[in-house]
Design an enzyme around this catalytic site. Structure first.
Site, PDB file in Angstrom:
ATOM      1  N   CYS A 171      49.550  32.064  31.166  1.00 15.08           N
ATOM      2  CA  CYS A 171      49.019  31.854  32.510  1.00 15.08           C
ATOM      3  C   CYS A 171      49.221  33.148  33.292  1.00 15.08           C
ATOM      4  O   CYS A 171      49.235  34.236  32.717  1.00 15.08           O
ATOM      5  CB  CYS A 171      49.689  30.662  33.178  1.00 15.08           C
ATOM      6  SG  CYS A 171      51.479  30.837  33.390  1.00 15.08           S
ATOM      7  N   MET A 172      49.395  33.063  34.591  1.00 12.35           N
ATOM      8  CA  MET A 172      49.533  34.256  35.413  1.00 12.35           C
ATOM      9  C   MET A 172      50.792  35.050  35.092  1.00 12.35           C
ATOM     10  O   MET A 172      50.790  36.278  35.120  1.00 12.35           O
ATOM     11  CB  MET A 172      49.558  33.873  36.896  1.00 12.35           C
ATOM     12  CG  MET A 172      48.203  33.477  37.444  1.00 12.35           C
ATOM     13  SD  MET A 172      47.059  34.855  37.439  1.00 12.35           S
ATOM     14  CE  MET A 172      47.917  35.978  38.531  1.00 12.35           C
TER      15      MET A 172
END
Length: 513
Positions: A30-31
């Site tokens: 993810c981020m």
């Protein structure tokens, strides 16, 4: 060392510590986190992983998550995937000598790490309810869209600045197209990801969701009203794709195999499409409008009070796993208004966390291990990556977690007050927080005003979190337990009353996550 070599070295250091290539069942990111599916959790060496220089912490949830930070994770993941692929062909044995040495951690940091791990395990068990698992699946639909939201959001902000200044008038239409193209078709991507997440054929989910943004729906009436392209937005796309998955699964059970390739896709799109056009678009449109209206009403009337509550409760929501319900709300607001007014307020929770960590640093001057943890995690915290500070410092200590929430509440109240006064502060994308949110800021006034209000909120959050933690974050017993050093060099110096002059241990202190 070249950046490519550094990223590969990080991946190579991580792989043996998670049990090698044979133990990895899935890889995603993810981020900020490398998310791994593992066959055998007992093969993971948590403490050695936390000692890898690029690792900010680890989080155990439905997947094993290694916090690497924004930017780094996107570069390390492909290298890790390549190493896993190579390792499955010729699986090398892990080299214990190559593993980072984390033995220099003092007992107090180890105790925090153990407490943090126990809290994470308890939270994971509590979060495994059907409702929270459903929210996690919804989050999995939107998380892959975040990079595009960020990129398009920054381009939109740059385009708005150029338009306001009257510069590059021949280029701004092209920038507008780049910024708006993804948002115009976001329903299709949501439908695709939804079908994939819920076990259907992704392209069928995208095909049904595409009906929502097709211009021709303007010629159709439902509930006595003309439909409009995009009506229902991402919520409609989500519902349409889930419906398509169930229709498809029903068809797979009942349609003969010889006809499946023709009948199943046709019935899936036909039945789901009819329900979407003559039901979901209208209902989801009403819900989306209500969300936008309520958000505006809440901040226009609640102002500082609403911001105070939202900023103060966000970290507990994260602990309970309920923050995932906000992702489609943020996306709906961005789709409707061009930005979400909720994210800058919720980002103040991270500011409170930074302020609280700074106070812990000053309140525990003798505990070199915890202070090293804070020094290593604080830059990431300023950029909105709060896990190392949460799980490594404030949450295991107890009171500092509560006072960090107080800091977030005051920061949120500051931004909420300006919203009530008519100065909206919003974000054109979701994902970034802290200082990393500045390029994505937008509002109903100039960028300078919006950025100044957001910066003011951060400063208020830092200060309130610091003061609340410094004066109220420690009991006498907590200070007596943790404001000590059990490292030999520091203990010797402390006995003589002199300052510590020896260098910090080169091994990275476990962040307790």
């Amino acid at each position: 060392m070249a950046p490519e070599d550094k990223n590969r070295a990080t991946a190579a250091a991580i792989l043996p510590l998670v049990g090698g290539a044979a133990n990895v069942s899935s890889i995603a990111h993810c981020m900020t986190r490398l998310r791994l599916g593992l066959h055998d959790r007992s093969l993971v060496d948590d403490e050695a992983l936390k000692a890898v220089p690029a690792v900010m912490g680890v989080v155990e949830d439905d997947t094993y998550q290694i916090v690497l930070g924004p930017g780094t994770v996107a570069r390390v993941t492909p290298e890790f995937e390549q190493l896993v692929e190579e390792g499955r062909t010729a699986a090398p044995a892990p080299d214990p000598a190559a593993m980072p040495d984390s033995a220099s951690a003092s007992a107090s940091a180890d105790e925090l790490a153990a407490q943090g791990a126990a809290m994470k395990a308890a939270r994971k068990a509590k979060n495994a309810t059907p409702f929270k698992l459903f929210l996690r699946r919804i989050a999995n639909v939107f998380v892959p869209l975040i990079p595009a939201l960020i990129g398009c959001g920054i381009i939109a902000g740059l385009n708005g600045l150029l338009v306001n200044l009257g510069w590059l008038t021949s280029v701004t239409p092209a920038l507008a197209a780049m910024a708006s193209g993804f948002m115009a078709l976001i329903a299709v991507f949501v439908g695709y990801n939804t079908a994939k997440e819920f076990g259907g054929t992704p392209v069928l989910g995208g095909a049904v969701a595409a009906i929502i943004v097709f211009p021709g729906v303007a010629n159709i009436e439902a509930f006595g009203q003309k439909l409009s392209p995009g009506q229902g937005g991402v919520l409609g796309a989500l519902g349409a794709a889930v419906l398509a998955v169930y229709v498809e699964k029903w068809c797979r059970r009942w349609v003969p195999e010889a006809l499946d390739v023709l009948v199943t896709p046709t019935l899936t799109v036909l039945l789901s499409g009819l329900v979407t056009i003559f039901g979901l678009m209208y209902v989801a449109g009403e819900v989306s409008t209500a969300i936008g209206t309520f958000a505006d009403w809440l901040l226009s009337n609640g102002g500082a009070g609403a911001g105070f509550v939202l900023g103060g409760l966000f970290l507990p929501l994260v602990m309970l796993g309920l923050h995932q319900a906000l992702i489609p709300i943020h996306t709906t607001l961005i789709e409707q208004q061009g930005y979400t007014v909720l994210l800058p307020i919720l980002a103040m929770a991270g500011a409170g966390q930074v302020g609280a960590a700074a106070a812990v640093y000053f309140r525990l001057p003798r505990n070199g291990s915890i202070r090293r943890t804070i020094r290593s995690a604080l830059p990431a915290g300023l950029l909105g990556v709060g896990e190392p500070l949460i799980y490594g410092v404030s949450l295991p200590l107890g009171r500092p977690f509560i006072t960090a929430c107080v800091g977030g509440a005051f920061g949120g109240g500051f931004i909420g007050l300006f919203n009530q006064l008519g100065d909206k502060v919003g974000s054109t994308a979701i994902g970034p927080s802290g200082w990393a949110l500045f390029p994505l800021l937008d509002g109903n006034h100039g960028l300078g005003t919006t950025a100044a209000i957001y910066a003011g909120g951060l400063l208020v959050g830092y200060l309130a979190g610091f003061l609340a933690t410094y004066f109220f974050g420690f009991s006498e017993d907590l200070l007596a337990e943790f404001n000590v050093s059990q490292e030999p060099a520091e203990s010797t110096v402390a006995a003589t009353g002199g300052p510590t002059t020896g260098p910090d241990s080169p091994a990275k202190e476990p962040a307790g996550v």
